[in-house]
Scaffold this motif. Structure first.
Motif, PDB file in Angstrom:
ATOM      1  N   LYS A  76      -8.769   5.081  21.428  1.00  0.00           N
ATOM      2  CA  LYS A  76      -9.322   5.845  22.246  1.00  0.00           C
ATOM      3  C   LYS A  76      -8.688   7.373  21.765  1.00  0.00           C
ATOM      4  N   ILE A  77      -7.584   7.371  20.970  1.00  0.00           N
ATOM      5  CA  ILE A  77      -7.113   8.645  20.235  1.00  0.00           C
ATOM      6  C   ILE A  77      -7.885   8.822  18.770  1.00  0.00           C
ATOM      7  N   ASN A  78      -8.514   7.998  18.498  1.00  0.00           N
ATOM      8  CA  ASN A  78      -8.822   7.891  17.120  1.00  0.00           C
ATOM      9  C   ASN A  78     -10.415   8.127  16.924  1.00  0.00           C
ATOM     10  N   TRP A  79     -10.953   8.925  17.864  1.00  0.00           N
ATOM     11  CA  TRP A  79     -12.618   9.128  18.297  1.00  0.00           C
ATOM     12  C   TRP A  79     -12.894  10.122  16.721  1.00  0.00           C
ATOM     13  N   ALA A  80     -12.174  10.697  16.362  1.00  0.00           N
ATOM     14  CA  ALA A  80     -12.582  11.326  15.281  1.00  0.00           C
ATOM     15  C   ALA A  80     -12.967  10.527  13.991  1.00  0.00           C
ATOM     16  N   ALA A  81     -12.009   9.964  13.738  1.00  0.00           N
ATOM     17  CA  ALA A  81     -12.033   8.959  12.569  1.00  0.00           C
ATOM     18  C   ALA A  81     -13.179   7.876  12.846  1.00  0.00           C
ATOM     19  N   HIS A  82     -13.382   7.610  13.941  1.00  0.00           N
ATOM     20  CA  HIS A  82     -14.377   6.464  14.184  1.00  0.00           C
ATOM     21  C   HIS A  82     -15.856   7.161  14.237  1.00  0.00           C
ATOM     22  N   ALA A  83     -16.006   8.396  14.754  1.00  0.00           N
ATOM     23  CA  ALA A  83     -17.121   9.108  14.577  1.00  0.00           C
ATOM     24  C   ALA A  83     -17.632   9.104  12.782  1.00  0.00           C
ATOM     25  N   LEU A  84     -16.602   9.609  12.021  1.00  0.00           N
ATOM     26  CA  LEU A  84     -16.975   9.654  10.598  1.00  0.00           C
ATOM     27  C   LEU A  84     -17.445   8.314  10.134  1.00  0.00           C
ATOM     28  N   ALA A  85     -16.737   7.208  10.590  1.00  0.00           N
ATOM     29  CA  ALA A  85     -17.065   5.807  10.057  1.00  0.00           C
ATOM     30  C   ALA A  85     -18.260   5.566  10.325  1.00  0.00           C
ATOM     31  N   SER A  86     -18.781   5.709  11.635  1.00  0.00           N
ATOM     32  CA  SER A  86     -20.051   5.564  12.046  1.00  0.00           C
ATOM     33  C   SER A  86     -21.052   6.429  11.427  1.00  0.00           C
ATOM     34  N   LEU A  87     -20.859   7.474  11.116  1.00  0.00           N
ATOM     35  CA  LEU A  87     -21.651   8.431  10.158  1.00  0.00           C
ATOM     36  C   LEU A  87     -22.002   7.478   8.962  1.00  0.00           C
ATOM     37  N   ALA A  88     -20.755   7.236   8.345  1.00  0.00           N
ATOM     38  CA  ALA A  88     -20.992   6.603   6.932  1.00  0.00           C
ATOM     39  C   ALA A  88     -21.910   5.373   7.017  1.00  0.00           C
ATOM     40  N   MET A  89     -21.813   4.682   8.050  1.00  0.00           N
ATOM     41  CA  MET A  89     -22.204   3.213   8.305  1.00  0.00           C
ATOM     42  C   MET A  89     -23.861   3.622   8.605  1.00  0.00           C
ATOM     43  N   THR A  90     -24.177   4.712   9.233  1.00  0.00           N
ATOM     44  CA  THR A  90     -25.680   4.672   9.613  1.00  0.00           C
ATOM     45  C   THR A  90     -26.205   5.448   8.520  1.00  0.00           C
ATOM     46  N   GLU A  91     -25.419   6.361   7.953  1.00  0.00           N
ATOM     47  CA  GLU A  91     -26.393   7.242   7.113  1.00  0.00           C
ATOM     48  C   GLU A  91     -26.318   6.868   5.576  1.00  0.00           C
ATOM     49  N   ASN A  92     -25.625   5.719   5.111  1.00  0.00           N
ATOM     50  CA  ASN A  92     -25.299   5.289   3.890  1.00  0.00           C
ATOM     51  C   ASN A  92     -24.951   6.389   3.009  1.00  0.00           C
ATOM     52  N   LEU A  93     -23.770   7.095   3.196  1.00  0.00           N
ATOM     53  CA  LEU A  93     -23.564   8.308   2.269  1.00  0.00           C
ATOM     54  C   LEU A  93     -22.193   8.195   1.789  1.00  0.00           C
ATOM     55  N   ASP A  94     -21.844   9.054   1.111  1.00  0.00           N
ATOM     56  CA  ASP A  94     -20.388   9.544   0.329  1.00  0.00           C
ATOM     57  C   ASP A  94     -20.347  10.770   0.505  1.00  0.00           C
ATOM     58  N   SER A  95     -19.870  11.620   1.535  1.00  0.00           N
ATOM     59  CA  SER A  95     -19.559  12.911   1.768  1.00  0.00           C
ATOM     60  C   SER A  95     -18.144  13.240   2.096  1.00  0.00           C
ATOM     61  N   GLU A  96     -17.872  14.596   1.556  1.00  0.00           N
ATOM     62  CA  GLU A  96     -16.472  15.032   1.579  1.00  0.00           C
ATOM     63  C   GLU A  96     -16.587  16.456   2.327  1.00  0.00           C
ATOM     64  N   TRP A  97     -15.474  16.699   3.112  1.00  0.00           N
ATOM     65  CA  TRP A  97     -15.628  18.135   3.808  1.00  0.00           C
ATOM     66  C   TRP A  97     -14.154  18.690   3.792  1.00  0.00           C
TER      67      TRP A  97
END
Length: 287
Positions: free
Chosen positions: A241-262
């Motif tokens: 429950k403390i790791n939501w931000a990292a989870h959201a980034l992992a989900s983004l990569a999984m659904t969008e099939n991307l390699d992005s850096e910010w």
């Protein structure tokens, strides 16, 4: 008839225990599994016998092997693939390890703690907080890896989402995310790292001085090697429950099939989470 051996009717007892293909799997497992010579016809009698003679860990492994034998049957009937007996056993043991990891995580997250410990906390001045996570898309056969780095004010300084082909167990997938996160820190020149992961088995393995001889051992060794050269680092377990931000980034990569850096400017998927974490860390300091 049994779709695998084609010799006997496909009863539950046959497919789970008496079929030559099933016996091949049981023969490479625990000796207690091999020595059971029950002739049937009820597989539940086999289960009952194992429950009586096996320890808790052994019975858990027995259930895992039985589950994988059934899945292998389905994969053969519906997909035409047939997995080698030793690999079926390996999958079952990994299933047991993942279950224990999940159970331990559940128990620890339900342990009463003060409210401040259940919120994301910024690192001390001069340090950077690193979080990572991984998601698994079994349907499309790929992983989503996510990692982010924040400073002592809770501000994002770097983040990455990466889609990775292939499938791994959850702990190994998070180990890949850990490697990506540490390499991201080095690329940006951050060396004093407070790292957090919700995979306790991985955290314990990296912090241990012992060699990890499990299926994820090579990844743990790679993580330890990657950590060499950092000025200082600390890796701790946190509830998911403390790791939501990292989870959201992992989900983004999984659904969008991307390699992005910010850098410094976060993607939309974590902007609100970062702000909530910042507010929560201020509140916990005040109260």
């Amino acid at each position: 008839m049994c779709p695998i051996c084609g010799i006997e009717p496909e009863t539950t007892f046959h497919i789970m225990w008496n079929c030559p293909s099933a016996r091949d799997v049981w023969s490479v497992g625990n000796a207690k599994f091999q020595k059971n010579v029950y002739a049937g016809p009820d597989f539940l009698q086999v289960v009952d016998g194992m429950l009586r003679k096996c320890s808790g860990v052994e019975f858990q492994q027995f259930v895992g092997v039985a589950r994988r034998i059934w899945h292998r049957r389905n994969e053969f009937v519906h997909g035409g693939s047939f997995i080698h007996p030793s690999y079926v056993l390996k999958q079952a043991l990994q299933l047991s390890e993942d279950f224990n990891n999940l159970l331990m995580t559940s128990q620890e997250s339900s342990t009463p703690v003060c409210s401040g410990m259940l919120k994301w906390q910024p690192p001390p001045s001069g340090w950077y907080k690193v979080n990572w996570d991984a998601g698994i898309d079994r349907r499309h056969g790929r992983l989503g890896l996510g990692a982010l780095i924040r400073d002592s004010q809770g501000n994002l300084v770097a983040a990455k989402s990466l889609s990775h082909s292939g499938l791994l167990d959850p702990t190994s997938a998070k180990a890949l995310a850990a490697l990506m996160a540490i390499k991201l820190c080095k690329a940006w020149g951050f060396h004093n790292l407070k790292m957090e992961s919700d995979a306790k088995v991985l955290v314990d393995a990296v912090n241990s001085t012992e060699v990890d001889d499990s299926s994820k051992g090579h990844l743990v060794a790679d993580i330890k090697l990657c950590l060499v050269g950092l000025q200082a680092w600390k890796l701790v377990y946190i509830p998911c429950k403390i790791n939501w931000a990292a989870h959201a980034l992992a989900s983004l990569a999984m659904t969008e099939n991307l390699d992005s850096e910010w850098g410094y400017v976060p993607p939309d998927c974590i902007g609100g989470i970062l702000e909530a974490d910042r507010i929560g860390s201020v509140s916990s300091d005040l109260f």
